[in-house]
Design a protein around this motif. Structure first.
Motif, PDB file in Angstrom:
ATOM      1  N   LEU A  95       0.833  -1.206   0.000  1.00 25.78           N
ATOM      2  CA  LEU A  95       0.000   0.000   0.000  1.00 25.78           C
ATOM      3  C   LEU A  95       0.865   1.252   0.000  1.00 25.78           C
ATOM      4  N   LYS A  96       1.856   1.270   0.875  1.00 24.60           N
ATOM      5  CA  LYS A  96       2.730   2.440   0.963  1.00 24.60           C
ATOM      6  C   LYS A  96       3.444   2.682  -0.360  1.00 24.60           C
ATOM      7  N   SER A  97       3.973   1.631  -0.937  1.00 23.58           N
ATOM      8  CA  SER A  97       4.716   1.751  -2.187  1.00 23.58           C
ATOM      9  C   SER A  97       3.830   2.222  -3.333  1.00 23.58           C
TER      10      SER A  97
ATOM     11  N   ILE B 173       1.563  10.094   1.052  1.00 24.12           N
ATOM     12  CA  ILE B 173       0.427   9.369   0.505  1.00 24.12           C
ATOM     13  C   ILE B 173      -0.667  10.390   0.229  1.00 24.12           C
ATOM     14  N   GLN B 174      -1.087  10.487  -1.037  1.00 21.83           N
ATOM     15  CA  GLN B 174      -2.053  11.502  -1.448  1.00 21.83           C
ATOM     16  C   GLN B 174      -3.496  11.107  -1.163  1.00 21.83           C
ATOM     17  N   ASP B 175      -3.822   9.827  -1.288  1.00 22.95           N
ATOM     18  CA  ASP B 175      -5.189   9.345  -1.090  1.00 22.95           C
ATOM     19  C   ASP B 175      -5.509   9.348   0.402  1.00 22.95           C
TER      20      ASP B 175
ATOM     21  N   ASN C 121       3.428   9.297  -3.243  1.00 23.93           N
ATOM     22  CA  ASN C 121       3.894  10.166  -4.315  1.00 23.93           C
ATOM     23  C   ASN C 121       5.417  10.165  -4.275  1.00 23.93           C
ATOM     24  N   LYS C 122       6.027   9.794  -5.381  1.00 19.03           N
ATOM     25  CA  LYS C 122       7.492   9.648  -5.418  1.00 19.03           C
ATOM     26  C   LYS C 122       8.207  10.987  -5.256  1.00 19.03           C
TER      27      LYS C 122
END
Length: 113
Positions: A8-10, A20-22, A14-15
């Motif tokens: 999930l984290k990967s 985590i944007q969501d 956002n790189k």
């Protein structure tokens, strides 16, 4: 092999920003991480001799995956953010998502109310 939390984290980080944007996935990750911390603190508190303290420093992959599956909401029979169905008749033999027994018990209880 990766855990569902790592996946999930990967997948949702956002790189460029490292965030985590969501918001739903961020809440799931935060919830699972806090549950892991709580479980580890409880395990450490219940260990009385030093030889068992080292075994209380982590959870097994299955335990961590079950925490993720408990925290992730389901939509139309699928875990949101995970590419696996909760039905046992999955089309891919390489992907297997165990159905948490506790989750089934909760569904049955809620259905009977």
């Amino acid at each position: 092999m990766s855990t569902k939390l790592e996946l999930l984290k990967s997948a949702y980080t956002n790189k460029q920003t490292g965030q985590i944007q969501d918001p739903l996935i961020k809440d799931v990750v935060d919830l699972v991480e806090s549950r892991v911390e709580d479980i580890l603190m409880t395990q450490k508190a219940t260990c009385e001799d030093q030889s068992t303290v080292s075994s209380a420093n982590s959870l097994t992959r299955d335990q961590l995956n079950n925490l993720v599956l408990e925290a992730v909401p389901k939509k139309r029979g699928r875990y949101v953010g995970l590419d696996c169905s909760i039905s046992t008749g999955g089309s891919s033999a390489s992907v297997h998502c165990p159905i948490p027994v506790q989750d089934l018990i909760e569904q049955i209880k809620n259905k009977n109310k």
